[in-house]
Design an enzyme around this catalytic site. Sequence first.
Site, PDB file in Angstrom:
ATOM      1  N   LEU A   1       0.812  -1.219   0.000  1.00  0.00           N
ATOM      2  CA  LEU A   1       0.000   0.000   0.000  1.00  0.00           C
ATOM      3  C   LEU A   1       0.843   1.265   0.000  1.00  0.00           C
ATOM      4  O   LEU A   1       0.380   2.315  -0.436  1.00  0.00           O
ATOM      5  CB  LEU A   1      -0.929   0.013   1.222  1.00  0.00           C
ATOM      6  CG  LEU A   1      -1.876  -1.183   1.334  1.00  0.00           C
ATOM      7  CD1 LEU A   1      -2.659  -1.123   2.626  1.00  0.00           C
ATOM      8  CD2 LEU A   1      -2.814  -1.233   0.149  1.00  0.00           C
ATOM      9  N   GLY A   2       2.048   1.207   0.525  1.00  0.00           N
ATOM     10  CA  GLY A   2       2.886   2.397   0.576  1.00  0.00           C
ATOM     11  C   GLY A   2       4.202   2.093   1.253  1.00  0.00           C
ATOM     12  O   GLY A   2       4.441   0.994   1.751  1.00  0.00           O
TER      13      GLY A   2
ATOM     14  N   GLU B   1       9.583   5.388   6.361  1.00  0.00           N
ATOM     15  CA  GLU B   1      10.972   5.422   6.783  1.00  0.00           C
ATOM     16  C   GLU B   1      11.469   4.030   7.150  1.00  0.00           C
ATOM     17  O   GLU B   1      12.568   3.622   6.794  1.00  0.00           O
ATOM     18  CB  GLU B   1      11.134   6.367   7.972  1.00  0.00           C
ATOM     19  CG  GLU B   1      12.567   6.411   8.498  1.00  0.00           C
ATOM     20  CD  GLU B   1      12.679   7.225   9.775  1.00  0.00           C
ATOM     21  OE1 GLU B   1      11.654   7.398  10.437  1.00  0.00           O
ATOM     22  OE2 GLU B   1      13.777   7.671  10.095  1.00  0.00           O
ATOM     23  N   PHE B   2      10.635   3.281   7.880  1.00  0.00           N
ATOM     24  CA  PHE B   2      11.080   1.977   8.366  1.00  0.00           C
ATOM     25  C   PHE B   2      10.894   0.875   7.338  1.00  0.00           C
ATOM     26  O   PHE B   2      11.593  -0.126   7.367  1.00  0.00           O
ATOM     27  CB  PHE B   2      10.333   1.618   9.647  1.00  0.00           C
ATOM     28  CG  PHE B   2      10.759   2.438  10.818  1.00  0.00           C
ATOM     29  CD1 PHE B   2      11.995   2.250  11.405  1.00  0.00           C
ATOM     30  CD2 PHE B   2       9.927   3.424  11.324  1.00  0.00           C
ATOM     31  CE1 PHE B   2      12.392   3.007  12.486  1.00  0.00           C
ATOM     32  CE2 PHE B   2      10.317   4.183  12.407  1.00  0.00           C
ATOM     33  CZ  PHE B   2      11.555   3.983  12.985  1.00  0.00           C
TER      34      PHE B   2
ATOM     35  N   VAL C   1       4.065  -0.718   3.931  1.00  0.00           N
ATOM     36  CA  VAL C   1       2.760  -1.035   4.521  1.00  0.00           C
ATOM     37  C   VAL C   1       2.008  -1.904   3.526  1.00  0.00           C
ATOM     38  O   VAL C   1       1.924  -1.576   2.344  1.00  0.00           O
ATOM     39  CB  VAL C   1       1.950   0.235   4.832  1.00  0.00           C
ATOM     40  CG1 VAL C   1       0.598  -0.137   5.440  1.00  0.00           C
ATOM     41  CG2 VAL C   1       2.712   1.140   5.770  1.00  0.00           C
TER      42      VAL C   1
ATOM     43  N   LYS D   1       2.407  -2.929   8.945  1.00  0.00           N
ATOM     44  CA  LYS D   1       3.643  -2.176   8.785  1.00  0.00           C
ATOM     45  C   LYS D   1       4.815  -3.135   8.961  1.00  0.00           C
ATOM     46  O   LYS D   1       4.861  -3.917   9.916  1.00  0.00           O
ATOM     47  CB  LYS D   1       3.715  -1.045   9.813  1.00  0.00           C
ATOM     48  CG  LYS D   1       2.621   0.001   9.652  1.00  0.00           C
ATOM     49  CD  LYS D   1       2.735   1.118  10.677  1.00  0.00           C
ATOM     50  CE  LYS D   1       3.903   2.009  10.396  1.00  0.00           C
ATOM     51  NZ  LYS D   1       3.886   3.228  11.249  1.00  0.00           N
TER      52      LYS D   1
ATOM     53  N   ASP E   1       2.866  15.196  16.911  1.00  0.00           N
ATOM     54  CA  ASP E   1       2.832  15.241  15.438  1.00  0.00           C
ATOM     55  C   ASP E   1       1.387  15.251  14.949  1.00  0.00           C
ATOM     56  O   ASP E   1       1.051  14.632  13.941  1.00  0.00           O
ATOM     57  CB  ASP E   1       3.585  14.039  14.854  1.00  0.00           C
ATOM     58  CG  ASP E   1       3.906  14.231  13.367  1.00  0.00           C
ATOM     59  OD1 ASP E   1       3.716  15.348  12.860  1.00  0.00           O
ATOM     60  OD2 ASP E   1       4.356  13.260  12.734  1.00  0.00           O
TER      61      ASP E   1
END
Length: 723
Positions: A375-376, A379-380, A383, A401, A507
């Site tokens: 899906l995307g 940084e780590f 997904v 994730k 955030d």
Amino acid sequence: MINSVRLYYISCRGLVRNLARFEDAAGGSGLQIGACVEGAVQLSVPTRECQGDGAWGRLLGGCVCAPGHEKVGETCKVCSIGYFKPTNESGGCRLCPPKSTTGHGGAERCDCLQGYYRLPSDPDLLGCTKPPSAPVNVTADRHSSSVLGLLWDPPHDLGGREEVMYSVGCVEKRAETSSQWEQCREDVFFLPGSANLTTTAVNITGLNGFCDYRLHIRARNALSIYHGATAGSEAVITVHRWNIPMILTAAPVQEISVAQMVPAPRADRKPLPWLGLVVAMAGLLFLVIIFSTACSLHRHYSKNTFDPMIELVPINPGMAFRRAEEPEPGPDSRAEGGNGVEWVVQLLGPHSSRLLENLKEALVERRQLTLGKELGKGEFGSVYEGIFTSEENVDIRVAVKTIRVGIYTQEDLHEFLREAEIMRSFDHENVIRLLGVTLERGDSLTHLPMPLVILPFMKHGDLRRFIIATRYGDIPMFVPLQSLLRFMVDIAAGMDYLSSHGFLHRDLAARNCMLGDNLRVCVADFGLSKNVESSDYYRQKETARVPVKWMAMESLSESKYSTKSDVWAFGVTMWEIVSRGRTPYPGVQNHELLDLLMTGQRLKQPEDCGSELYEVMCTCWSKDPNKRPGFAALGETLKGLLSVLPPLEASEEAYYINQGLEAAACQDVGHSCASEMEETAAGNVYMPAPSCAPPAANRDLEENLEEDNYLLFINSGSAVEGD
């Protein structure tokens, strides 16, 4: 001697603001009454004070464009043919819904095309529909001498509506009477009934084998009650008396009779001594074919049935799966524990005991999770969409994730799992919750575990992308103010829950709020979050990327964070929502922001934002953190603003938003609907933190500007621009 006299006076020049026109007035003349521009109607009398220095005071009251008109600058323009606007509001004209149009400009509603209708309860925004077509594939099967089974398939055209019901009628022609069709006798019964059927089968009992029967199957929807069943909604089948084999055909509206077939006299038949042998051989061959086919299907099914202990990995952006190309784990690897906890303790380092103790309740078996399309990226890592099978054998659609494949350190692993550790105890409808964590052995280069963090699947993606898509028309719909306020109420409720449990988000932004399929917003992305139960604030010391344009003044100047700094970010998030996804402080560089705020400047009031709502935002941006309201108070204030607006039914709101998303997925005529939905799927899923995700090549300008709103804070307290 006086040669000339010149008189000077101060005046307030005439102007048009917010669709209200004010004429020239002498300075200091006091309150002036304005007039609405052509095509506008007043909500309340527009007034402004002409002050002594020639400046106009604050506008009180105001005007909005009348139905059938839209705001263009400071004028109200008539809606074009094919467009309409039903109410007094500042929004634009809307395209007529399907199967409707307008015959003139300035329309308040769209009229249905010929043959299409609306129910009295249907809103003007709903397209016009019609009664369904006739049922198809009608068949009849005689169960006994007096029982007939009737089957059919739903109509090909449902008329644009989802509901469909059926009714069955019966007439008969008796052999002893004339050729007239009459209503079936009272002893003919329909099971389960003859009207308001939602199934496509009925049994008819009490039939007479010496009568002909004509059966009518009518399809109906809610429109049929008001406009009657049309001829095109009915299928007819005729069944002749069964002293002959029945051959049944059916077609909509068209009666198809079954011709009588009289068997030849027994004396005329010629004996065929070899016929019995042929029939026996054909029967035996048929049984062999059936048995071979069944065995083949069984082997094929067994070969393709997923072993629950085998990992599934995505092989393309679609929904296909394949087995991972790994050797099957041996007895030694399985002895290390179902979740890999024993060997993970040795690899995570000195803090593993505390981390794993906190995550113990969230650990699940890897075999319960099936990964699908990507899906995307963040940084780590990536997904993925996935299916999680609970202990009760219930399949749940989830977002997973993952940590990036390749060489990574223990610090990377700790940071990745820390967000899951923070989320483990969250239990609120407006906060993303943790569904589970799996730990499996990683590659041979790092020998570190490959964790998977399982989160709820959020159908409509992050809130900012959603409202931007509606603003640019990628999703052809208009989100009303009631929905925007409800989004804010949900975020305030989620943040109140977090702050009451001692968590700082740090955030908070529209991009980090997720919109579910029930149109409820959940606060998400806890990569920067901190637990401050033992203190009222947190001071940033280590290096981290932070969202500059959402930060409070004390966070920018002193790296100090508290619940009140989250309130400041909530005010900016409210501004994002009501401005429909625009980037805050446009044109202001990150390093200029603190100086601008210190001079007392704040974000300007967005267009279409009421004064009361803007005042709520301004209270979040007070220089003194103690003067900012709490999230509970903000939630109640927003609920009060929502209560004075006309109520919007949740079901209608969900219907139009889902319709808009489906239309957006299919609007490219050059692609099929299915492929277009695949290409845009990344916009409707839970994504990792935008603060970590590099801008993709096809992001629009606003999303690229959003990336520039992050700076890298180092432990000296100063800020330098990040990479």
